[in-house]
Design a protein around this motif. Structure first.
Motif, PDB file in Angstrom:
ATOM      1  N   LEU A   4       0.819  -1.212   0.000  1.00 41.00           N
ATOM      2  CA  LEU A   4       0.000   0.000   0.000  1.00 41.00           C
ATOM      3  C   LEU A   4       0.859   1.270   0.000  1.00 41.00           C
ATOM      4  O   LEU A   4       0.628   2.194  -0.779  1.00 41.00           O
ATOM      5  N   ALA A   5       1.862   1.327   0.884  1.00 37.50           N
ATOM      6  CA  ALA A   5       2.696   2.531   1.004  1.00 37.50           C
ATOM      7  C   ALA A   5       3.407   2.832  -0.319  1.00 37.50           C
ATOM      8  O   ALA A   5       3.538   3.993  -0.714  1.00 37.50           O
ATOM      9  N   ALA A   6       3.870   1.777  -1.009  1.00 35.84           N
ATOM     10  CA  ALA A   6       4.554   1.968  -2.298  1.00 35.84           C
ATOM     11  C   ALA A   6       3.579   2.487  -3.358  1.00 35.84           C
ATOM     12  O   ALA A   6       3.911   3.389  -4.143  1.00 35.84           O
ATOM     13  N   GLN A   7       2.375   1.929  -3.364  1.00 37.04           N
ATOM     14  CA  GLN A   7       1.337   2.385  -4.317  1.00 37.04           C
ATOM     15  C   GLN A   7       1.035   3.877  -4.111  1.00 37.04           C
ATOM     16  O   GLN A   7       0.951   4.651  -5.059  1.00 37.04           O
ATOM     17  N   ILE A   8       0.838   4.246  -2.843  1.00 34.28           N
ATOM     18  CA  ILE A   8       0.522   5.643  -2.518  1.00 34.28           C
ATOM     19  C   ILE A   8       1.728   6.537  -2.826  1.00 34.28           C
ATOM     20  O   ILE A   8       1.573   7.656  -3.321  1.00 34.28           O
ATOM     21  N   GLY A   9       2.934   6.027  -2.575  1.00 38.53           N
ATOM     22  CA  GLY A   9       4.150   6.781  -2.891  1.00 38.53           C
ATOM     23  C   GLY A   9       4.261   7.089  -4.374  1.00 38.53           C
ATOM     24  O   GLY A   9       4.612   8.208  -4.780  1.00 38.53           O
TER      25      GLY A   9
END
Length: 231
Positions: A4-9
């Protein structure tokens, strides 16, 4: 960051240099990812404020400067259950910021989403929990400041939740150099008239601040008094 964090990043990088109106498709995608994740994570939990902040921070941990995601949360008792406010401010400059607040109902170790709202754009997000209305509605004040000009502009909204829907019942918006303090039965707001500020400071003076006092009644917000106070 993974998942999730990578997608949002990755999505966050698309925000750089975008005006708030143009950024909406991306901020909406980020909102959907965050809210879907929170709904799954919170479903069989009764989180405390630290858990909640941590989970929202984790979701935004892949964002790189100037983008950031800042949690703003509350937990309050209501009608034998808890209401959980899971909010955040997504920013990609001092002036480009959007807010999301998801309201959850929690009882017997389970939480479910009952309402979602987007507080005033371009501001940050704070809360003051207020007494219930005469018909038992849960009420709170959301307020924040908009940066990017000579003085911060303050906005505030009184929300009421009746168990089905979240409703905005009172609002002040974009008050120049605005300040706010809230107690259980009173909201005090002060601000400066922008034109007056420019005129007075050009002549080497400081303008008066305008102070308004509002009473929080079981029915809503009632204007009580107004006065000028020194700058």
């Amino acid at each position: 960051p993974s998942g999730l964090a990578a997608q949002i990043g990755t999505l966050g990088k698309q925000l750089y240099g975008q005006a708030i109106e143009d950024a909406e498709p991306v901020t909406n995608q980020i909102q959907k990812l965050v809210v879907d994740h929170l709904n799954t994570w919170i479903a069989n939990r009764t989180p405390n404020l630290i858990d909640l902040r941590h989970e929202i921070n984790q979701a935004f941990s892949g964002l790189q400067y100037p983008a950031s995601g800042t949690p703003s949360v509350f937990i309050a008792p209501w009608k034998g259950m808890k209401l959980i406010g899971a909010g955040y401010t997504l920013a990609w400059s001092d002036i480009w910021r959007v807010n999301v607040l998801v309201l959850y109902e929690n009882q017997n170790g389970h939480s479910r989403e009952v309402a979602i709202t987007n507080f005033v754009p371009r501001t940050d997000l704070h809360y003051a929990i207020l007494p219930l209305s005469s018909n038992g509605d849960f009420r709170f004040l959301a307020y924040g400041w908009r940066l990017g000009m000579s003085h911060a502009r303050m906005s505030a909204v009184l929300y009421a939740f009746d168990g089905k829907a979240l409703e905005s019942q009172w609002k002040v918006e974009n008050l120049f150099d605005g300040k706010l303090s809230a107690t259980r039965d009173k909201v005090v707001i002060s601000y400066v008239d922008r034109d007056e500020y420019i005129r007075q400071t050009q002549q080497g003076h400081l303008p008066s601040r305008h102070e308004r006092i509002y009473k929080i009644t079981p029915k809503g917000v009632q204007f009580e008094s107004e006065q000028d106070i020194p700058y």
